[in-house]
Design an enzyme around this catalytic site. Structure first.
Site, PDB file in Angstrom:
ATOM      1  N   GLU A  74      13.899  29.973 -78.260  1.00 21.58           N
ATOM      2  CA  GLU A  74      12.636  29.884 -79.000  1.00 21.58           C
ATOM      3  C   GLU A  74      12.828  30.258 -80.466  1.00 21.58           C
ATOM      4  OE1 GLU A  74      11.832  30.229 -74.734  1.00 21.58           O
ATOM      5  OE2 GLU A  74      13.044  31.419 -76.116  1.00 21.58           O
ATOM      6  N   PRO A 283      28.701  29.986 -72.294  1.00 19.90           N
ATOM      7  CA  PRO A 283      27.661  30.491 -71.379  1.00 19.90           C
ATOM      8  C   PRO A 283      26.377  30.827 -72.138  1.00 19.90           C
ATOM      9  CG  PRO A 283      29.768  31.536 -70.932  1.00 19.90           C
ATOM     10  CD  PRO A 283      29.915  30.789 -72.226  1.00 19.90           C
ATOM     11  N   LEU A 352      18.806  18.322 -78.093  1.00 19.24           N
ATOM     12  CA  LEU A 352      18.769  17.757 -79.444  1.00 19.24           C
ATOM     13  C   LEU A 352      19.866  18.316 -80.340  1.00 19.24           C
ATOM     14  CD1 LEU A 352      14.925  17.588 -80.119  1.00 19.24           C
ATOM     15  CD2 LEU A 352      16.475  15.711 -79.547  1.00 19.24           C
TER      16      LEU A 352
END
Length: 437
Positions: A74, A283, A352
């Site tokens: 985010e 990871p 993206l």
């Protein structure tokens, strides 16, 4: 602000009951915090006291927008939005809150001291109230979908506009909110405006009873992704430092268990045909770096660690990225990418980023976090869906054997970004329409 809403007696009682549950949770959270503080676990400092409402003085960042981002993904998504807010008003006092240490680290990496960081308080009314009184935000922006009833309630009571930006609302979340209408319906009434990512999210908000006047379909701000000069320059540094100039590279980004093993199974089949093939594994969470390293060692995979900064040899099979904040530059090294959280049922991470680097993409079937993005990439031919090691092997073989087809798929992904830009400007238009006094 939405001041014409008056919660019913039942709704008030349910919110109170929800708040009282925190009294049972908070002592355990506090004991955990003290324990980790004594152990000096990275990220557990006095700054985490903001989870209990108390913030240390960190410069003049009060009286500005407060943007909440749950974690790393985010934070990365709102980078360009924050940059535009700062460009419009460099003296603007922006605070970004996160729940995680990795999110906090990414705020520092991307913005340094241009913004302030704090951990979002637990959703207990006194903590939220103290925090808001200390920060005095002009508006609160919640990125994507982490919604807290008391945060919304306290903002509403304090006449602080609260927005959902890049709003996501999956079918699963919609059903959850519908199960507890007395708790969550008032929360949506108290929100000023919602910027929905796509038509699915827009419709699901309507299903939850959100007024159409509060909804704007802005598209996904992730489409406004831009690649910085630093990203490109650092990619070249990685290529030189690890002697990757002559290698074919598959980048497995933001992976979860058991994705690494599935990818390794495919890689070990491919490397017999393409001896120059190297896999770079990144990871998703730093606490798994050592576990993935052990997985590689138990299978006698010739592995280099990025933290060692030693050139890969011709025998190196896997380069394990055991550091945060490098994935975007690592994607620029790739001939083929795999985006994690998609074979594991995590909804899929940001496809993206490799698309912006003109790299073809493989993902599993779990893409509910960004369905419109993944569908657009799939429709263009930039993304192929795979379900197991054999399909990964077959897709990689097709692209490795056909460089022109591989390039076409990569270019198609980059074109998808170009055609779908504009969400940030639409979001800014919504925010400026509700400027605080």
């Amino acid at each position: 602000m939405t001041r014409n809403f008056y919660p019913s007696t039942k709704q008030t009682a349910v919110l109170l009951s929800y708040s009282l549950l925190w009294i049972l949770i908070i002592p355990f959270a506090l004991c955990h915090f003290v324990y980790q503080l004594i152990r000096r676990k990275p990220g557990y400092t006095k700054l985490r006291l903001s989870r209990y409402g108390f913030t240390l003085k960190q410069g003049n960042h009060e009286n500005g927008p407060l943007i909440h981002c749950a974690s790393v993904g985010e934070v990365v998504a709102i980078q360009n939005l924050v940059e535009q807010l700062l460009e419009h008003n460099p003296k603007q006092r922006i605070t970004i809150t996160t729940n995680t240490t990795t999110g906090a680290d990414r705020v520092k990496l991307l913005f340094a001291d241009r913004v302030n960081h704090a951990y979002l308080p637990y959703d207990f009314p006194p903590f939220i109230k103290v925090f808001l009184n200390r920060k005095r935000p002009t508006k609160v922006l919640i990125n994507e979908m982490e919604l807290w009833p008391n945060l919304c309630d306290q903002c509403w009571r304090s006449n602080i506009p609260i927005f959902i930006i890049n709003g996501r609302m999956s079918e699963k979340s919609t059903k959850t909110y519908q199960k507890y209408p007395s708790l969550f319906q008032p929360m949506f009434e108290k929100i000023t405006s919602i910027c929905a990512q796509d038509q699915r999210d827009y419709q699901n908000y309507l299903t939850l009873g959100v007024s159409p006047e509060k909804l704007t379909l802005t598209n996904n701000i992730k489409f406004d992704l831009s690649i910085s000069d630093y990203d490109i320059a650092f990619s070249q540094t990685l290529k030189t430092s690890f002697a990757l100039e002559s290698r074919l590279i598959i980048v497995a980004g933001s992976t979860h268990e058991p994705e690494e093993q599935i990818l390794l199974d495919a890689y070990l089949a491919l490397v017999t045909l393409y001896p120059a093939l190297l896999m770079i594994i990144v990871p998703r969470h730093p606490q798994r770096f050592e576990k993935v390293h052990q997985l590689l060692q138990t299978q006698n995979i010739e592995t280099a660690l990025m933290s060692d900064v030693k050139p890969c040899t011709s025998m190196t099979q896997v380069l394990l990225c055991d550091q945060m904040g490098k994935l975007r530059s690592i994607y620029a090294l790739a001939d083929i990418s795999f985006v994690g959280g998609s074979l594991a049922d995590r909804g899929g991470h940001n496809a993206l980023e490799p698309a912006a680097m003109a790299v073809p993409i493989l993902m599993g079937e779990s893409t509910y976090n960004n369905p419109a993005i993944c569908q657009a990439l799939a429709d263009s031919g930039a993304l192929l869906t795979v379900t197991d090691a054999r399909q990964i092997e077959a897709a990689c073989k097709t692209w490795l054997d056909n460089p022109e087809q591989r390039k076409h798929a990569g270019d198609a992904g980059k074109q998808v970004l170009a055609l779908n830009r504009g969400a940030i400007q639409k979001t800014l238009d919504v925010l400026t329409a509700f400027n605080s006094p």
